[in-house]
Design a protein around this motif. Structure first.
Motif, PDB file in Angstrom:
ATOM      1  N   TYR A   1      -5.577   5.375  -1.323  1.00  0.00           N
ATOM      2  CA  TYR A   1      -4.735   4.577  -2.217  1.00  0.00           C
ATOM      3  C   TYR A   1      -5.535   3.521  -2.967  1.00  0.00           C
ATOM      4  O   TYR A   1      -5.305   3.271  -4.153  1.00  0.00           O
ATOM      5  CB  TYR A   1      -3.621   3.917  -1.394  1.00  0.00           C
ATOM      6  N   TRP A   2      -6.483   2.865  -2.295  1.00  0.00           N
ATOM      7  CA  TRP A   2      -7.209   1.752  -2.904  1.00  0.00           C
ATOM      8  C   TRP A   2      -8.460   2.201  -3.646  1.00  0.00           C
ATOM      9  O   TRP A   2      -9.121   1.379  -4.287  1.00  0.00           O
ATOM     10  CB  TRP A   2      -7.577   0.722  -1.841  1.00  0.00           C
TER      11      TRP A   2
ATOM     12  N   MET B   1      -8.366  -1.561   4.294  1.00  0.00           N
ATOM     13  CA  MET B   1      -8.579  -1.066   2.941  1.00  0.00           C
ATOM     14  C   MET B   1      -9.948  -0.418   2.801  1.00  0.00           C
ATOM     15  O   MET B   1     -10.118   0.591   2.108  1.00  0.00           O
ATOM     16  CB  MET B   1      -8.438  -2.219   1.945  1.00  0.00           C
TER      17      MET B   1
ATOM     18  N   GLU C   1       0.849  -1.185   0.000  1.00  0.00           N
ATOM     19  CA  GLU C   1       0.000   0.000   0.000  1.00  0.00           C
ATOM     20  C   GLU C   1       0.888   1.238   0.000  1.00  0.00           C
ATOM     21  O   GLU C   1       1.717   1.413   0.893  1.00  0.00           O
ATOM     22  CB  GLU C   1      -0.902   0.014   1.233  1.00  0.00           C
TER      23      GLU C   1
END
Length: 411
Positions: A107-108, A139, A101
């Protein structure tokens, strides 16, 4: 109305902005990712070639089994464009496969999906994905925090506790697998509660398994809530998601998504079923043209929500020899490692069914002599994270060249 401006942009403007982001990923990967440089060479391409539509389509996809092999044989550094210590986190998925990550915000890319599903500031959300080593819990928690939601890190299992949390706290949102939300609702009913009247759940975001229309309808009726699904992987994050219209899954604005011929890797015309191939717009771990193994088709019919993205018309099966069961990928190669521990096993076969909409994992064993069925089940679970039903057959009852994995589920 939308989480970002690109969601509501006209298709041409959206495609132009996404292609520009994609070219940035290609440039960084071509400079610093040894995996990408090697793949360019194998494809007979330069970085400049890959930054054209024709060249990009000719670039060999990166398959998940190859990703696993590269990590094991060459190490994670082979795929990174930064030092491991510059990352924010490194998770591990079954395989084992490392999921880095990067440090960038969202980020996801799931915040866009949660916003489309109706999650807003002030929601109290019960998160039932795992937080231990695997990426799912964190996440999917951080996007909720981006939207101003509070999160209960409940994790999976402990159904009695899950019900008690919903009973005692004003839980308005759920994140997890739809099949598990059904289990929670049935448990609540068995304890004398009316999930619709006694609990305050109003929205659910589900992922990690295929959502059938029957299961969606059952859960929505049980809780009096809306159920919206997201589609992604632990490698790349969000790929697509449903909006309030629930007429297909909008392709995320944070990735370049193609549907390709599983044999050639070339993009297919709109409407044709093929393999979903994804390039997220992240640069620390550039997975350019990652082949997911999932089959779908792209459609561009206008959606009532006003988003300009194409839609993925559900998941129609798998293009390779893996299957996802209860959120876990089942790899025949890993099952072979387990079977090799038991010399009595002459042949084996994994069979996946879903009677009543619930996934069932079974392993058929053709054995010569006695075998400890419980020990086999334990060994299988240790490697593949799920415990199967084990059926013992005669030594000649499974042909040596029989297909190792049979996915007989009906959706």
């Amino acid at each position: 109305m939308f989480h970002n401006d690109l969601e509501g942009a006209a298709p041409a403007a959206r495609a132009e902005a996404q292609w520009k982001a994609l070219c940035g990923v290609i440039a960084k990967a071509a400079k610093l990712s040894r995996e990408f440089k090697a793949r360019l060479a194998r494809s007979g391409l330069t970085a400049r070639d890959a930054a054209t539509r024709e060249g990009f389509a000719a670039l060999a996809p990166l398959r998940k089994k190859d990703l696993l092999a590269l990590q094991q044989e060459r190490g994670l550094d082979w795929l990174l464009t930064c030092a491991p210590g510059e990352l924010r986190r490194i998770y591990q998925s079954p395989g084992p496969l490392f999921d880095p990550e990067g440090a960038r915000r969202d980020y996801w890319g799931w915040t866009e999906a949660f916003h489309a599903a109706g999650f807003t500031k002030g929601d109290l959300v019960q998160m039932t994905f795992s937080y231990h080593l695997t990426p799912a819990g964190l996440m999917l928690e951080e996007p909720l925090r981006e939207l101003g939601c509070a999160v209960i890190p409940a994790g999976p299992g402990n159904t009695d506790v899950q019900v008690e949390l919903m009973r005692r706290l004003p839980v308005t949102g759920f994140v997890g697998m739809a099949s598990y939300l059904k289990v929670i609702g049935e448990k609540a009913a068995s304890l004398g509660l009316d999930p619709k009247a006694d609990l305050r759940l109003r929205k659910a975001f589900v992922a990690a398994e295929r959502l059938s229309p029957a299961l969606r309808a059952e859960v929505e009726a049980l809780f009096g809530c809306t159920v919206r699904q997201g589609y992604g992987t632990a490698d790349v994050g969000c790929i697509a998601y449903e909006c309030a219209q629930a007429c297909g899954m909008h392709v995320s604005s944070r990735a370049w998504v193609e549907v390709c011929d599983p044999q050639t890797g070339r993009p297919l015309p709109e409407g044709q079923v093929g393999e979903v191939v994804v390039t997220p717009f992240v640069r620390e771990y550039p997975l350019v043209r990652l082949a997911t193994g999932d089959l779908s088709r792209l459609v561009s019919a206008p959606c009532g929500c006003g988003r300009g993205s194409a839609l993925l018309d559900g998941i129609h099966g798998r293009a390779d020899d893996t299957a996802k069961v209860k959120g876990q990928f089942i790899y025949p190669a890993q099952a072979a490692q387990v079977a090799a521990q038991f010399p009595q096993v002459r042949a084996w076969q994994i069979v996946i069914t879903n009677p009543g909409g619930k996934d069932r994992l079974a392993v058929r064993l053709a054995v010569a002599g006695n075998i400890d069925v419980s020990a086999f089940g334990t060994a299988f679970q240790a490697v593949l994270k799920l415990r199967p039903e084990v059926a013992v057959l005669g030594p000649e009852d499974i042909a040596p060249d029989a297909k190792r994995l049979l996915d007989e589920r009906e959706f």
